[in-house]
Motif scaffolding. Structure first.
Motif, mmCIF file in Angstrom:
data_model
loop_
_atom_site.group_PDB
_atom_site.id
_atom_site.type_symbol
_atom_site.label_atom_id
_atom_site.label_comp_id
_atom_site.label_asym_id
_atom_site.label_seq_id
_atom_site.Cartn_x
_atom_site.Cartn_y
_atom_site.Cartn_z
ATOM 1 N N ALA A 140 0.833 -1.205 0.000
ATOM 2 C CA ALA A 140 0.000 0.000 0.000
ATOM 3 C C ALA A 140 0.866 1.253 0.000
ATOM 4 O O ALA A 140 1.984 1.253 0.526
ATOM 5 C CB ALA A 140 -0.915 -0.001 1.219
ATOM 6 N N GLY A 141 0.311 2.326 -0.546
ATOM 7 C CA GLY A 141 0.986 3.616 -0.531
ATOM 8 C C GLY A 141 0.801 4.337 0.796
ATOM 9 O O GLY A 141 0.385 3.757 1.798
ATOM 10 N N ASP A 142 1.093 5.633 0.803
ATOM 11 C CA ASP A 142 1.030 6.434 2.021
ATOM 12 C C ASP A 142 -0.399 6.554 2.559
ATOM 13 O O ASP A 142 -1.375 6.473 1.813
ATOM 14 C CB ASP A 142 1.556 7.843 1.758
ATOM 15 N N PHE A 143 -0.487 6.789 3.857
ATOM 16 C CA PHE A 143 -1.741 7.124 4.540
ATOM 17 C C PHE A 143 -2.794 6.016 4.473
ATOM 18 O O PHE A 143 -3.990 6.285 4.400
ATOM 19 C CB PHE A 143 -2.334 8.442 4.004
ATOM 20 N N LEU A 144 -2.366 4.777 4.503
ATOM 21 C CA LEU A 144 -3.326 3.674 4.580
ATOM 22 C C LEU A 144 -4.125 3.787 5.878
ATOM 23 O O LEU A 144 -3.557 3.940 6.957
ATOM 24 C CB LEU A 144 -2.575 2.337 4.561
ATOM 25 N N GLY A 145 -5.445 3.727 5.788
ATOM 26 C CA GLY A 145 -6.297 3.782 6.971
ATOM 27 C C GLY A 145 -6.341 5.137 7.654
ATOM 28 O O GLY A 145 -6.703 5.226 8.838
ATOM 29 N N GLU A 146 -6.031 6.186 6.934
ATOM 30 C CA GLU A 146 -6.037 7.533 7.523
ATOM 31 C C GLU A 146 -7.432 7.894 8.045
ATOM 32 O O GLU A 146 -8.436 7.694 7.368
ATOM 33 C CB GLU A 146 -5.595 8.542 6.464
ATOM 34 N N ALA A 168 4.039 -0.895 3.498
ATOM 35 C CA ALA A 168 3.134 0.254 3.442
ATOM 36 C C ALA A 168 3.961 1.527 3.382
ATOM 37 O O ALA A 168 5.107 1.556 3.838
ATOM 38 C CB ALA A 168 2.199 0.284 4.648
ATOM 39 N N GLY A 169 3.354 2.577 2.842
ATOM 40 C CA GLY A 169 4.033 3.861 2.769
ATOM 41 C C GLY A 169 4.026 4.585 4.102
ATOM 42 O O GLY A 169 3.787 4.000 5.156
ATOM 43 N N ARG A 170 4.265 5.877 4.041
ATOM 44 C CA ARG A 170 4.364 6.678 5.263
ATOM 45 C C ARG A 170 2.995 6.857 5.932
ATOM 46 O O ARG A 170 1.962 6.783 5.306
ATOM 47 C CB ARG A 170 4.927 8.065 4.935
ATOM 48 N N SER A 171 3.047 7.094 7.234
ATOM 49 C CA SER A 171 1.889 7.556 8.011
ATOM 50 C C SER A 171 0.721 6.575 7.997
ATOM 51 O O SER A 171 -0.437 6.964 7.917
ATOM 52 C CB SER A 171 1.428 8.927 7.500
ATOM 53 N N LEU A 172 1.025 5.295 8.107
ATOM 54 C CA LEU A 172 -0.020 4.281 8.189
ATOM 55 C C LEU A 172 -0.883 4.524 9.429
ATOM 56 O O LEU A 172 -0.375 4.655 10.536
ATOM 57 C CB LEU A 172 0.629 2.895 8.259
ATOM 58 N N GLY A 173 -2.187 4.623 9.230
ATOM 59 C CA GLY A 173 -3.118 4.772 10.340
ATOM 60 C C GLY A 173 -3.167 6.155 10.958
ATOM 61 O O GLY A 173 -3.766 6.323 12.030
ATOM 62 N N GLN A 191 7.098 3.812 9.411
ATOM 63 C CA GLN A 191 5.969 3.914 8.477
ATOM 64 C C GLN A 191 4.638 4.140 9.205
ATOM 65 O O GLN A 191 3.652 4.491 8.575
ATOM 66 C CB GLN A 191 5.849 2.637 7.646
ATOM 67 N N ILE A 192 4.614 3.912 10.507
ATOM 68 C CA ILE A 192 3.359 3.983 11.265
ATOM 69 C C ILE A 192 3.116 5.403 11.750
ATOM 70 O O ILE A 192 4.041 6.110 12.146
ATOM 71 C CB ILE A 192 3.397 3.003 12.457
ATOM 72 N N GLY A 193 1.850 5.821 11.720
ATOM 73 C CA GLY A 193 1.466 7.171 12.125
ATOM 74 C C GLY A 193 1.755 7.451 13.581
ATOM 75 O O GLY A 193 1.989 6.535 14.385
ATOM 76 N N PRO A 194 1.727 8.740 13.978
ATOM 77 C CA PRO A 194 2.071 9.122 15.342
ATOM 78 C C PRO A 194 1.164 8.487 16.386
ATOM 79 O O PRO A 194 -0.050 8.410 16.209
ATOM 80 C CB PRO A 194 1.897 10.652 15.340
ATOM 81 N N GLY A 195 1.788 8.025 17.482
ATOM 82 C CA GLY A 195 1.029 7.483 18.592
ATOM 83 C C GLY A 195 0.540 6.063 18.405
ATOM 84 O O GLY A 195 -0.139 5.524 19.275
ATOM 85 N N ALA A 229 0.424 -18.730 6.918
ATOM 86 C CA ALA A 229 1.631 -19.369 7.451
ATOM 87 C C ALA A 229 2.561 -18.385 8.157
ATOM 88 O O ALA A 229 3.481 -18.809 8.855
ATOM 89 C CB ALA A 229 2.390 -20.073 6.333
ATOM 90 N N ALA A 230 2.357 -17.091 7.977
ATOM 91 C CA ALA A 230 3.212 -16.082 8.607
ATOM 92 C C ALA A 230 2.499 -15.464 9.814
ATOM 93 O O ALA A 230 1.291 -15.615 9.988
ATOM 94 C CB ALA A 230 3.571 -14.995 7.603
ATOM 95 N N ASP A 231 3.260 -14.752 10.624
ATOM 96 C CA ASP A 231 2.687 -14.015 11.742
ATOM 97 C C ASP A 231 2.066 -12.712 11.246
ATOM 98 O O ASP A 231 2.490 -12.137 10.233
ATOM 99 C CB ASP A 231 3.762 -13.698 12.781
ATOM 100 N N PHE A 232 1.084 -12.247 11.980
ATOM 101 C CA PHE A 232 0.436 -10.971 11.706
ATOM 102 C C PHE A 232 0.594 -10.066 12.926
ATOM 103 O O PHE A 232 0.778 -10.545 14.044
ATOM 104 C CB PHE A 232 -1.062 -11.159 11.431
ATOM 105 N N VAL A 233 0.489 -8.759 12.697
ATOM 106 C CA VAL A 233 0.399 -7.791 13.787
ATOM 107 C C VAL A 233 -0.848 -6.956 13.575
ATOM 108 O O VAL A 233 -1.432 -6.948 12.480
ATOM 109 C CB VAL A 233 1.636 -6.882 13.863
ATOM 110 N N LYS A 234 -1.260 -6.262 14.632
ATOM 111 C CA LYS A 234 -2.434 -5.391 14.518
ATOM 112 C C LYS A 234 -2.073 -3.981 14.959
ATOM 113 O O LYS A 234 -1.221 -3.778 15.826
ATOM 114 C CB LYS A 234 -3.601 -5.922 15.344
ATOM 115 N N ILE A 235 -2.747 -3.043 14.330
ATOM 116 C CA ILE A 235 -2.589 -1.630 14.678
ATOM 117 C C ILE A 235 -3.974 -1.093 15.002
ATOM 118 O O ILE A 235 -4.887 -1.155 14.169
ATOM 119 C CB ILE A 235 -1.947 -0.848 13.526
#
Length: 250
Positions: A140-146, A168-173, A191-195, A229-235
């Protein structure tokens, strides 16, 4: 029994094409095949009910905007604005997608095999019992889930044309205040948004992901076991008012 209609969209202006689609549905068609689509906008926009569409070619902007119910399969790439404010239904994209997929969607599912552009899932929201879901098979590009307010974004990073790029691009979430973003593998902290931060899954998260992946893999002919088959993380958002401290109390 479904009534199937085939429409050749070659050389037809988008308004006339959408008029033909509405006329076919009014005449009882429930299974519509669109051939030679080349940039026509608003296909399946505001369509309601138990309808199926197969789009052969690349549709234009705002495919399935305000849609409520139909199932739409695109056999190629799509442009920007897919699923804009959609309320229900399923969109399956067998290629890449552009920017602003699922803007303000409040129900339904969007399954994308490849990469997506910027600001996908912006302003998504859960509405009553509905839980909008977007699955991205690539990156994904920038600002996914903004400014995301509800629903589920699932980012796999597997079927990408950009092997050297981060998932993912910059500022995810950035600014998200509801919903959840699941990512297969790891997300670079920068790549993850502030906080926000990537967190491990609990058992309920794993069950949710498995259910979504099984359906996604079936629709796109992929290997669900390989995906899982891989691990996942959540935001998830740390607050429903992430920018509340920027405003002066009245």
């Amino acid at each position: 029994m479904a009534k199937k209609v085939t429409i050749d969209a070659g050389g037809i202006y988008y308004r006339q094409l959408n008029e033909q689609i509405r006329e076919a549905v009014a005449a009882g068609a429930t299974d519509i095949v669109l051939q030679n689509v080349n940039g026509q906008r608003y296909i399946a926009g505001a369509m309601v009910g138990d309808l199926t569409f197969e789009v052969q070619g690349v549709p234009g902007q705002d495919l399935c905007s305000f849609m409520r119910g139909p199932k739409v399969r695109v056999k190629a790439n799509v442009q920007d604005g897919v699923g804009n404010t959609m309320d229900d239904g399923t969109i399956i994209i067998e290629g890449l997608a552009g920017d602003v997929v699922g803007y303000a969607m409040r129900g339904g599912k969007i399954f994308i095999k490849g990469d997506v552009g910027y600001r996908v899932g912006i302003h998504m929201k859960a509405y009553m019992e509905k839980l909008p879901t977007i699955v991205i098979g690539g990156k994904a590009g920038d600002f996914l889930g903004e400014y995301m307010a509800g629903g589920i974004l699932l980012l796999l990073g597997m079927y990408s044309d950009k092997p050297s790029e981060p998932i993912a691009g910059r500022s995810l979430g950035t600014g998200m205040h509801g919903g959840v973003i699941y990512v297969r593998g790891e997300v670079p902290k920068e790549q993850i948004g502030p906080g926000l931060s990537a967190q491990p899954l609990d058992d309920s998260d794993k069950a949710v992901i498995k259910g979504i992946v099984m359906e996604y893999a079936k629709e796109l002919g992929l290997d669900a076991k390989e995906i899982l088959a891989a691990d996942f993380v959540k935001i998830k958002p740390f607050s429903h008012r992430p920018y509340g401290n920027l405003y002066v109390p009245a």
